[in-house]
Design an enzyme around this catalytic site. Structure first.
Site, PDB file in Angstrom:
ATOM      1  N   GLY A   8       0.873  -1.178   0.000  1.00  0.00           N
ATOM      2  CA  GLY A   8       0.000   0.000   0.000  1.00  0.00           C
ATOM      3  C   GLY A   8       0.906   1.222   0.000  1.00  0.00           C
ATOM      4  N   ALA A   9       1.087   1.831  -1.175  1.00  0.00           N
ATOM      5  CA  ALA A   9       2.001   2.981  -1.278  1.00  0.00           C
ATOM      6  C   ALA A   9       1.224   4.293  -1.287  1.00  0.00           C
ATOM      7  CB  ALA A   9       2.859   2.841  -2.537  1.00  0.00           C
ATOM      8  N   GLY A  10       0.110   4.308  -0.577  1.00  0.00           N
ATOM      9  CA  GLY A  10      -0.712   5.522  -0.474  1.00  0.00           C
ATOM     10  C   GLY A  10      -0.077   6.506   0.499  1.00  0.00           C
ATOM     11  N   GLY A  13       1.602   4.646   3.633  1.00  0.00           N
ATOM     12  CA  GLY A  13       2.699   3.781   3.198  1.00  0.00           C
ATOM     13  C   GLY A  13       3.885   4.592   2.702  1.00  0.00           C
ATOM     14  N   ARG A  81     -13.805   4.119   3.239  1.00  0.00           N
ATOM     15  CA  ARG A  81     -15.235   3.905   3.045  1.00  0.00           C
ATOM     16  C   ARG A  81     -15.770   4.909   2.042  1.00  0.00           C
ATOM     17  NH1 ARG A  81     -18.842   3.769   8.278  1.00  0.00           N
ATOM     18  NH2 ARG A  81     -20.901   3.899   7.353  1.00  0.00           N
ATOM     19  N   ASN A 119      -7.293  -0.132   8.564  1.00  0.00           N
ATOM     20  CA  ASN A 119      -8.472  -0.142   9.441  1.00  0.00           C
ATOM     21  C   ASN A 119      -9.560  -1.068   8.910  1.00  0.00           C
ATOM     22  OD1 ASN A 119      -7.992   1.524  11.688  1.00  0.00           O
ATOM     23  ND2 ASN A 119      -8.099   3.348  10.388  1.00  0.00           N
ATOM     24  N   HIS A 174      -8.620   0.629  18.692  1.00  0.00           N
ATOM     25  CA  HIS A 174      -8.363   1.863  17.936  1.00  0.00           C
ATOM     26  C   HIS A 174      -9.702   2.416  17.449  1.00  0.00           C
ATOM     27  CE1 HIS A 174      -6.134   4.749  15.709  1.00  0.00           C
ATOM     28  NE2 HIS A 174      -6.435   4.281  14.525  1.00  0.00           N
TER      29      HIS A 174
END
Ligand code: TXD
Length: 311
Positions: A8-10, A13, A81, A119, A174
Protein backbone atom coordinates in the site's frame (compact mmCIF):
# COMPACT_ATOMS: atom_id res chain seq x y z
CA UNK A 1 21.08 -3.64 5.19
CA UNK A 2 17.71 -4.65 6.56
CA UNK A 3 14.76 -4.75 4.21
CA UNK A 4 11.26 -3.44 4.84
CA UNK A 5 8.38 -3.92 2.41
CA UNK A 6 5.39 -1.64 2.60
CA UNK A 7 2.20 -2.92 1.00
CA UNK A 8 0.00 0.00 0.00
CA UNK A 9 2.00 2.98 -1.28
CA UNK A 10 -0.71 5.52 -0.47
CA UNK A 11 -0.41 8.37 2.01
CA UNK A 12 0.56 6.31 5.06
CA UNK A 13 2.70 3.78 3.20
CA UNK A 14 4.72 6.37 1.27
CA UNK A 15 5.15 8.56 4.34
CA UNK A 16 6.36 5.56 6.35
CA UNK A 17 8.92 4.96 3.58
CA UNK A 18 10.00 8.58 3.98
CA UNK A 19 10.53 8.37 7.76
CA UNK A 20 12.35 5.04 7.40
CA UNK A 21 14.62 6.09 4.54
CA UNK A 22 15.46 9.40 6.17
CA UNK A 23 16.85 7.49 9.13
CA UNK A 24 18.61 4.85 7.01
CA UNK A 25 16.87 2.05 8.91
CA UNK A 26 16.47 -0.27 5.93
CA UNK A 27 16.16 -0.69 2.19
CA UNK A 28 12.55 -0.22 1.23
CA UNK A 29 10.12 -1.77 -1.22
CA UNK A 30 6.80 -0.08 -1.92
CA UNK A 31 4.08 -2.30 -3.42
CA UNK A 32 0.70 -1.14 -4.69
CA UNK A 33 -1.93 -2.28 -7.18
CA UNK A 34 -1.85 1.06 -8.98
CA UNK A 35 0.54 0.77 -11.93
CA UNK A 36 3.49 3.15 -11.92
CA UNK A 37 2.56 4.89 -8.66
CA UNK A 38 4.79 2.89 -6.25
CA UNK A 39 7.61 3.01 -8.82
CA UNK A 40 7.23 6.78 -9.17
CA UNK A 41 7.11 7.48 -5.44
CA UNK A 42 10.06 5.15 -4.79
CA UNK A 43 12.16 6.80 -7.49
CA UNK A 44 11.34 10.28 -6.20
CA UNK A 45 12.32 9.28 -2.65
CA UNK A 46 15.48 7.57 -3.92
CA UNK A 47 16.44 10.78 -5.67
CA UNK A 48 16.13 12.64 -2.34
CA UNK A 49 18.75 10.39 -0.71
CA UNK A 50 21.83 12.17 -2.13
CA UNK A 51 20.47 15.46 -0.78
CA UNK A 52 20.09 14.17 2.77
CA UNK A 53 23.14 11.91 2.53
CA UNK A 54 21.49 8.58 3.20
CA UNK A 55 22.13 5.32 1.40
CA UNK A 56 18.80 3.53 1.56
CA UNK A 57 17.71 1.71 -1.60
CA UNK A 58 14.06 2.32 -2.43
CA UNK A 59 12.14 0.51 -5.14
CA UNK A 60 8.49 0.41 -6.13
CA UNK A 61 6.66 -2.51 -7.69
CA UNK A 62 3.30 -4.02 -8.53
CA UNK A 63 4.75 -7.46 -7.97
CA UNK A 64 5.15 -9.16 -4.60
CA UNK A 65 8.32 -10.89 -5.84
CA UNK A 66 10.11 -7.58 -5.15
CA UNK A 67 9.45 -8.07 -1.43
CA UNK A 68 11.61 -11.22 -1.29
CA UNK A 69 13.57 -11.61 1.95
CA UNK A 70 12.00 -8.75 3.91
CA UNK A 71 12.73 -8.46 7.62
CA UNK A 72 9.54 -6.47 8.18
CA UNK A 73 6.33 -6.17 6.17
CA UNK A 74 4.11 -3.15 6.83
CA UNK A 75 0.53 -3.45 5.57
CA UNK A 76 -1.30 -0.20 4.84
CA UNK A 77 -3.20 -1.40 1.76
CA UNK A 78 -6.91 -0.85 1.75
CA UNK A 79 -9.68 1.42 0.62
CA UNK A 80 -11.49 4.15 2.51
CA UNK A 81 -15.23 3.90 3.05
CA UNK A 82 -17.08 5.29 0.04
CA UNK A 83 -20.48 6.99 0.16
CA UNK A 84 -23.24 4.39 0.41
CA UNK A 85 -20.84 1.64 1.48
CA UNK A 86 -21.80 -0.22 4.62
CA UNK A 87 -19.26 -0.98 7.36
CA UNK A 88 -19.59 -4.67 6.56
CA UNK A 89 -18.89 -4.04 2.86
CA UNK A 90 -15.79 -2.07 3.80
CA UNK A 91 -14.74 -4.82 6.18
CA UNK A 92 -15.15 -7.43 3.47
CA UNK A 93 -13.18 -5.43 0.90
CA UNK A 94 -10.31 -4.55 3.23
CA UNK A 95 -10.22 -8.10 4.58
CA UNK A 96 -9.73 -9.35 1.02
CA UNK A 97 -6.96 -6.80 0.38
CA UNK A 98 -5.14 -7.31 3.70
CA UNK A 99 -5.57 -11.09 3.61
CA UNK A 100 -3.96 -11.39 0.19
CA UNK A 101 -1.23 -8.84 1.02
CA UNK A 102 -0.32 -10.89 4.08
CA UNK A 103 -0.32 -14.31 2.45
CA UNK A 104 1.47 -13.12 -0.71
CA UNK A 105 4.27 -11.39 1.20
CA UNK A 106 4.69 -14.34 3.56
CA UNK A 107 5.48 -16.54 0.54
CA UNK A 108 8.48 -14.35 -0.27
CA UNK A 109 9.47 -13.47 3.30
CA UNK A 110 8.78 -16.45 5.52
CA UNK A 111 10.67 -14.91 8.45
CA UNK A 112 9.17 -11.41 8.31
CA UNK A 113 7.51 -9.60 11.19
CA UNK A 114 4.22 -7.99 10.17
CA UNK A 115 3.08 -4.54 11.23
CA UNK A 116 -0.54 -3.89 10.29
CA UNK A 117 -2.10 -0.43 9.86
CA UNK A 118 -5.17 -0.88 7.70
CA UNK A 119 -8.47 -0.14 9.44
CA UNK A 120 -10.41 -1.46 11.24
CA UNK A 121 -7.00 -1.92 12.79
CA UNK A 122 -7.49 -4.47 15.55
CA UNK A 123 -9.57 -6.66 13.27
CA UNK A 124 -7.16 -6.43 10.32
CA UNK A 125 -4.30 -7.47 12.62
CA UNK A 126 -6.43 -10.40 13.81
CA UNK A 127 -7.14 -11.36 10.20
CA UNK A 128 -3.44 -11.17 9.29
CA UNK A 129 -2.53 -13.53 12.11
CA UNK A 130 -5.32 -15.98 11.23
CA UNK A 131 -4.63 -15.92 7.48
CA UNK A 132 -0.87 -16.35 7.79
CA UNK A 133 -0.99 -18.79 10.68
CA UNK A 134 1.90 -16.89 12.25
CA UNK A 135 2.46 -16.77 16.00
CA UNK A 136 1.31 -13.58 17.72
CA UNK A 137 4.92 -12.52 18.23
CA UNK A 138 5.14 -11.76 14.50
CA UNK A 139 1.90 -9.86 13.84
CA UNK A 140 1.52 -6.52 15.60
CA UNK A 141 -0.95 -3.71 14.93
CA UNK A 142 -0.12 -0.02 15.02
CA UNK A 143 -2.55 2.26 16.84
CA UNK A 144 -1.50 2.95 20.41
CA UNK A 145 1.72 4.81 19.61
CA UNK A 146 -0.31 7.19 17.45
CA UNK A 147 -3.14 7.66 19.94
CA UNK A 148 -0.64 8.20 22.77
CA UNK A 149 1.40 10.63 20.64
CA UNK A 150 -1.73 12.68 20.00
CA UNK A 151 -2.39 12.90 23.73
CA UNK A 152 1.29 13.79 24.34
CA UNK A 153 1.09 16.54 21.72
CA UNK A 154 -2.04 18.00 23.30
CA UNK A 155 -0.44 17.90 26.78
CA UNK A 156 2.63 19.67 25.37
CA UNK A 157 0.42 22.36 23.83
CA UNK A 158 -1.36 22.84 27.16
CA UNK A 159 1.72 22.91 29.41
CA UNK A 160 4.54 24.12 27.17
CA UNK A 161 6.71 21.23 28.42
CA UNK A 162 8.90 19.29 25.96
CA UNK A 163 7.18 16.35 24.35
CA UNK A 164 10.17 14.30 25.51
CA UNK A 165 9.08 14.73 29.13
CA UNK A 166 5.50 13.78 28.45
CA UNK A 167 4.50 10.13 28.82
CA UNK A 168 0.96 9.16 27.93
CA UNK A 169 -0.52 5.72 27.64
CA UNK A 170 -3.54 5.22 25.43
CA UNK A 171 -4.60 1.59 25.32
CA UNK A 172 -7.61 -0.39 24.12
CA UNK A 173 -9.14 -0.66 20.67
CA UNK A 174 -8.36 1.86 17.94
CA UNK A 175 -11.71 3.65 17.99
CA UNK A 176 -13.80 6.09 19.98
CA UNK A 177 -13.73 3.71 22.95
CA UNK A 178 -9.93 3.83 23.25
CA UNK A 179 -8.64 4.02 26.82
CA UNK A 180 -6.41 7.02 27.71
CA UNK A 181 -4.89 6.11 31.08
CA UNK A 182 -4.55 9.44 32.88
CA UNK A 183 -3.49 7.78 36.17
CA UNK A 184 -0.35 6.27 34.62
CA UNK A 185 0.39 9.21 32.30
CA UNK A 186 2.90 11.74 33.62
CA UNK A 187 5.14 14.73 32.96
CA UNK A 188 8.71 13.92 34.01
CA UNK A 189 7.31 11.56 36.64
CA UNK A 190 4.66 13.97 37.98
CA UNK A 191 1.19 12.46 37.45
CA UNK A 192 -0.78 14.31 34.77
CA UNK A 193 -3.67 14.65 37.19
CA UNK A 194 -1.43 16.68 39.55
CA UNK A 195 -0.15 18.88 36.74
CA UNK A 196 -3.24 19.75 34.74
CA UNK A 197 -6.63 20.81 36.19
CA UNK A 198 -9.31 18.12 35.83
CA UNK A 199 -11.46 19.93 33.29
CA UNK A 200 -8.49 20.67 31.02
CA UNK A 201 -7.34 17.07 31.30
CA UNK A 202 -10.82 15.83 30.43
CA UNK A 203 -10.78 18.03 27.35
CA UNK A 204 -7.41 16.58 26.32
CA UNK A 205 -8.75 13.05 26.76
CA UNK A 206 -11.83 13.88 24.67
CA UNK A 207 -9.72 15.43 21.92
CA UNK A 208 -7.41 12.40 21.92
CA UNK A 209 -10.35 10.03 21.48
CA UNK A 210 -11.49 12.03 18.47
CA UNK A 211 -7.99 12.75 17.18
CA UNK A 212 -8.38 10.82 13.94
CA UNK A 213 -11.75 12.41 13.18
CA UNK A 214 -10.40 15.92 13.84
CA UNK A 215 -7.86 15.45 11.06
CA UNK A 216 -10.33 13.82 8.66
CA UNK A 217 -12.64 16.82 9.13
CA UNK A 218 -9.84 19.24 8.35
CA UNK A 219 -8.44 17.35 5.37
CA UNK A 220 -11.89 16.66 3.86
CA UNK A 221 -10.40 13.82 1.81
CA UNK A 222 -8.22 11.12 3.34
CA UNK A 223 -7.01 10.71 6.89
CA UNK A 224 -3.90 11.30 9.01
CA UNK A 225 -0.62 9.96 7.71
CA UNK A 226 2.43 11.77 9.13
CA UNK A 227 1.95 10.60 12.71
CA UNK A 228 0.66 7.10 11.83
CA UNK A 229 3.66 6.61 9.55
CA UNK A 230 6.08 7.91 12.21
CA UNK A 231 4.56 5.40 14.65
CA UNK A 232 5.20 2.62 12.16
CA UNK A 233 8.81 3.69 11.77
CA UNK A 234 9.29 3.67 15.54
CA UNK A 235 7.98 0.08 15.69
CA UNK A 236 10.25 -0.98 12.83
CA UNK A 237 13.27 0.62 14.51
CA UNK A 238 12.55 -1.09 17.82
CA UNK A 239 12.30 -4.43 16.06
CA UNK A 240 15.36 -4.10 13.83
CA UNK A 241 17.57 -2.75 16.63
CA UNK A 242 16.21 -5.24 19.16
CA UNK A 243 15.53 -2.34 21.50
CA UNK A 244 13.06 -4.01 23.87
CA UNK A 245 11.04 -0.82 23.61
CA UNK A 246 7.75 -0.81 25.50
CA UNK A 247 5.05 0.94 23.49
CA UNK A 248 1.29 0.53 23.14
CA UNK A 249 0.48 -1.73 20.17
CA UNK A 250 -2.38 -3.96 19.12
CA UNK A 251 -1.48 -7.49 20.18
CA UNK A 252 -3.20 -10.87 20.24
CA UNK A 253 -4.63 -11.49 23.67
CA UNK A 254 -4.01 -14.83 25.27
CA UNK A 255 -5.62 -14.28 28.65
CA UNK A 256 -3.86 -10.96 29.34
CA UNK A 257 -6.22 -8.37 30.84
CA UNK A 258 -8.80 -11.18 30.97
CA UNK A 259 -9.14 -11.11 27.16
CA UNK A 260 -8.84 -13.98 24.71
CA UNK A 261 -8.70 -14.58 20.97
CA UNK A 262 -8.73 -10.93 19.96
CA UNK A 263 -6.37 -8.05 19.15
CA UNK A 264 -6.29 -5.17 21.62
CA UNK A 265 -4.08 -2.19 22.41
CA UNK A 266 -1.76 -2.96 25.32
CA UNK A 267 1.84 -2.11 26.29
CA UNK A 268 4.09 -4.41 24.31
CA UNK A 269 7.85 -4.97 24.43
CA UNK A 270 9.21 -4.85 20.88
CA UNK A 271 12.49 -6.44 19.83
CA UNK A 272 14.06 -8.46 17.03
CA UNK A 273 11.63 -11.36 17.46
CA UNK A 274 8.67 -8.94 17.33
CA UNK A 275 6.38 -8.96 20.35
CA UNK A 276 8.55 -10.13 23.23
CA UNK A 277 6.22 -9.50 26.11
CA UNK A 278 2.89 -7.92 27.04
CA UNK A 279 3.00 -5.71 30.10
CA UNK A 280 -0.04 -5.91 32.35
CA UNK A 281 -0.98 -2.81 34.33
CA UNK A 282 -2.97 -3.15 37.51
CA UNK A 283 -6.19 -1.39 36.51
CA UNK A 284 -8.55 0.26 38.94
CA UNK A 285 -12.32 -0.13 38.71
CA UNK A 286 -12.92 2.84 36.39
CA UNK A 287 -10.12 1.78 34.05
CA UNK A 288 -11.44 -1.78 33.98
CA UNK A 289 -14.87 -0.50 32.93
CA UNK A 290 -13.32 1.50 30.06
CA UNK A 291 -11.23 -1.52 29.02
CA UNK A 292 -14.25 -3.82 28.94
CA UNK A 293 -16.29 -1.33 26.91
CA UNK A 294 -13.49 -0.94 24.38
CA UNK A 295 -12.91 -4.70 24.20
CA UNK A 296 -16.62 -5.26 23.52
CA UNK A 297 -16.46 -2.84 20.56
CA UNK A 298 -13.42 -4.64 19.11
CA UNK A 299 -15.02 -8.06 19.65
CA UNK A 300 -18.06 -6.90 17.72
CA UNK A 301 -15.93 -6.10 14.66
CA UNK A 302 -14.06 -9.40 15.03
CA UNK A 303 -17.43 -11.19 14.96
CA UNK A 304 -18.51 -9.20 11.89
CA UNK A 305 -15.28 -10.31 10.20
CA UNK A 306 -16.12 -13.94 10.85
CA UNK A 307 -19.37 -13.39 8.91
CA UNK A 308 -17.56 -12.14 5.81
CA UNK A 309 -14.37 -14.24 5.78
CA UNK A 310 -13.55 -17.84 6.53
CA UNK A 311 -10.15 -18.71 7.90
O1 TXD B 1 -3.22 4.17 13.13
C1 TXD B 1 -3.64 3.53 12.23
N1 TXD B 1 -3.73 2.22 12.32
C2 TXD B 1 -4.06 4.22 11.00
C3 TXD B 1 -4.72 3.44 10.00
C4 TXD B 1 -3.70 5.55 10.71
C5 TXD B 1 -3.81 6.03 9.45
C6 TXD B 1 -4.38 5.30 8.36
N2 TXD B 1 -5.00 4.08 8.79
C7 TXD B 1 -5.53 3.17 7.78
O2 TXD B 1 -4.48 2.77 6.91
C8 TXD B 1 -6.58 3.77 6.90
O3 TXD B 1 -7.83 3.76 7.53
C9 TXD B 1 -6.53 2.82 5.74
O4 TXD B 1 -7.23 1.62 6.03
C10 TXD B 1 -5.04 2.49 5.63
C11 TXD B 1 -4.32 3.27 4.56
O5 TXD B 1 -4.50 4.64 4.77
P1 TXD B 1 -3.92 5.71 3.72
O6 TXD B 1 -4.28 7.05 4.20
O7 TXD B 1 -2.49 5.39 3.46
O8 TXD B 1 -4.80 5.35 2.45
P2 TXD B 1 -4.47 5.54 0.91
O9 TXD B 1 -3.66 6.75 0.68
O10 TXD B 1 -5.76 5.37 0.20
O11 TXD B 1 -3.53 4.29 0.56
C12 TXD B 1 -4.00 2.98 0.48
C13 TXD B 1 -3.28 2.35 -0.67
C14 TXD B 1 -3.65 2.93 -2.04
O12 TXD B 1 -2.50 3.43 -2.69
C15 TXD B 1 -4.26 1.76 -2.79
O13 TXD B 1 -3.99 1.77 -4.19
C16 TXD B 1 -3.58 0.60 -2.09
O14 TXD B 1 -3.58 0.94 -0.73
N3 TXD B 1 -4.21 -0.69 -2.33
C17 TXD B 1 -3.50 -1.82 -2.49
N4 TXD B 1 -2.18 -2.05 -2.45
C18 TXD B 1 -1.76 -3.31 -2.68
N5 TXD B 1 -2.62 -4.34 -2.89
C19 TXD B 1 -3.95 -4.15 -2.91
N6 TXD B 1 -4.78 -5.17 -3.12
C20 TXD B 1 -4.45 -2.84 -2.72
N7 TXD B 1 -5.68 -2.31 -2.68
C21 TXD B 1 -5.54 -0.98 -2.46
Amino acid sequence: MNKISIIGAGMTGATAAHWLAEREFADIVLVDVVEGMPQGKALDLLEAMPIIGKDAEIVGSNDYAATQGSDIVIITAGIARKPGMSRDDLLKTNAGIVGSAATETLKYSPDAIFIVLTNPLDTMAYLTMKMTGLPRERVIGQAGILDSARMRAFVALETGVSVENINCYVLGGHGDEMVPLTRQSNIAGVPLRDYIPAEKLNAIVARTRKGGGEIVNLLKTGSAYYAPAAACAQMAEAILKDKNLIVPCAAYMNGEYGLNDMYFGVPVMLGRSGLKKIIEYKLDEDEKIMFDKSAAAVKETHEALKNVVTF
